[in-house]
Scaffold this active site. Structure first.
Site, mmCIF file in Angstrom:
data_model
loop_
_atom_site.group_PDB
_atom_site.id
_atom_site.type_symbol
_atom_site.label_atom_id
_atom_site.label_comp_id
_atom_site.label_asym_id
_atom_site.label_seq_id
_atom_site.Cartn_x
_atom_site.Cartn_y
_atom_site.Cartn_z
ATOM 1 N N HIS A 48 0.717 -0.946 -0.387
ATOM 2 C CA HIS A 48 -0.128 0.248 0.195
ATOM 3 C C HIS A 48 0.684 1.371 0.076
ATOM 4 O O HIS A 48 2.408 1.631 0.446
ATOM 5 C CB HIS A 48 -0.654 0.042 1.318
ATOM 6 C CG HIS A 48 -1.952 -0.862 1.327
ATOM 7 N ND1 HIS A 48 -3.019 -0.923 2.046
ATOM 8 C CD2 HIS A 48 -2.656 -1.970 0.777
ATOM 9 C CE1 HIS A 48 -3.488 -2.011 1.643
ATOM 10 N NE2 HIS A 48 -2.895 -2.899 0.859
ATOM 11 N N GLU A 50 0.957 3.484 1.622
ATOM 12 C CA GLU A 50 1.675 4.204 3.133
ATOM 13 C C GLU A 50 2.505 2.975 3.775
ATOM 14 O O GLU A 50 3.541 4.110 4.054
ATOM 15 C CB GLU A 50 0.549 3.949 4.170
ATOM 16 C CG GLU A 50 -0.317 5.331 3.797
ATOM 17 C CD GLU A 50 -1.601 4.325 2.962
ATOM 18 O OE1 GLU A 50 -3.046 4.964 2.371
ATOM 19 O OE2 GLU A 50 -1.700 3.629 2.416
ATOM 20 N N CYS A 78 -6.556 2.024 5.344
ATOM 21 C CA CYS A 78 -6.737 0.904 5.682
ATOM 22 C C CYS A 78 -6.161 0.315 7.095
ATOM 23 O O CYS A 78 -5.261 0.955 8.150
ATOM 24 C CB CYS A 78 -6.784 -0.552 4.734
ATOM 25 S SG CYS A 78 -4.610 -1.007 5.108
#
Length: 160
Positions: A48, A50, A78
């Site tokens: 992801h 991040e 998430c």
């Protein structure tokens, strides 16, 4: 957030899910990431934006005070990314578009184990939301993109 949107645009232009993230410390972008692993037959649910930005931040700037770092993301982190941001001690999370399907920032941290419960992170939602929403609409409207097709997030996005 505009830099995070550029990261998301880069992901989208590669056919990836349009999530971008930048880490800012003392008004300087110190790490960036965009979502990878959503193209092809095997979906990678680890890389992801991040997580990629956190890896870069840790590798390059391990000595800075992460409480002074702000993570800007085009999609609400998430649960995995929210947990990773908290464990790293990131002080502030700013996101553009809410993840109606898998967003983790509304998690009740007071009910979690001490590692998370004692973490103080400030969350600021909906910064440049419309710009991010448009990227997700573009992604979900393209028949070539199968990632999350038919999901709650896709339906929620396309209904707006």
């Amino acid at each position: 957030m505009k830099f995070a949107l550029k990261e998301a645009e880069r992901a989208l232009s590669s056919g990836e899910f349009p999530v971008g993230c930048v880490m800012v410390h003392q008004n300087q972008v110190v790490a960036t990431g965009s979502r990878i692993g959503t193209v092809g037959t095997w979906t990678n649910e680890i890389d992801h934006a991040e997580i990629i930005a956190l890896k870069q931040l840790s590798a390059k700037y391990g000595g800075i005070n992460f409480k002074q770092v702000t993570a800007f993301s085009t999609l609400e982190p998430c649960l995995m990314c929210f947990g990773a941001l908290m464990i790293h001690g990131i002080g502030k999370i700013v996101y553009a578009y809410e993840d109606a399907m898998g967003g983790g920032t509304a998690c009740d941290v007071s009910a979690l184990p001490p590692l998370y419960r004692k973490t103080r992170v400030r969350v600021f939602p909906h910064v440049l939301r419309d710009e991010s929403l448009q990227l997700f609409k573009t992604f979900f409207e393209d028949p070539k993109n199968s990632y999350c097709r038919g999901s709650l997030l896709a339906k929620y996005t396309l209904a707006q």
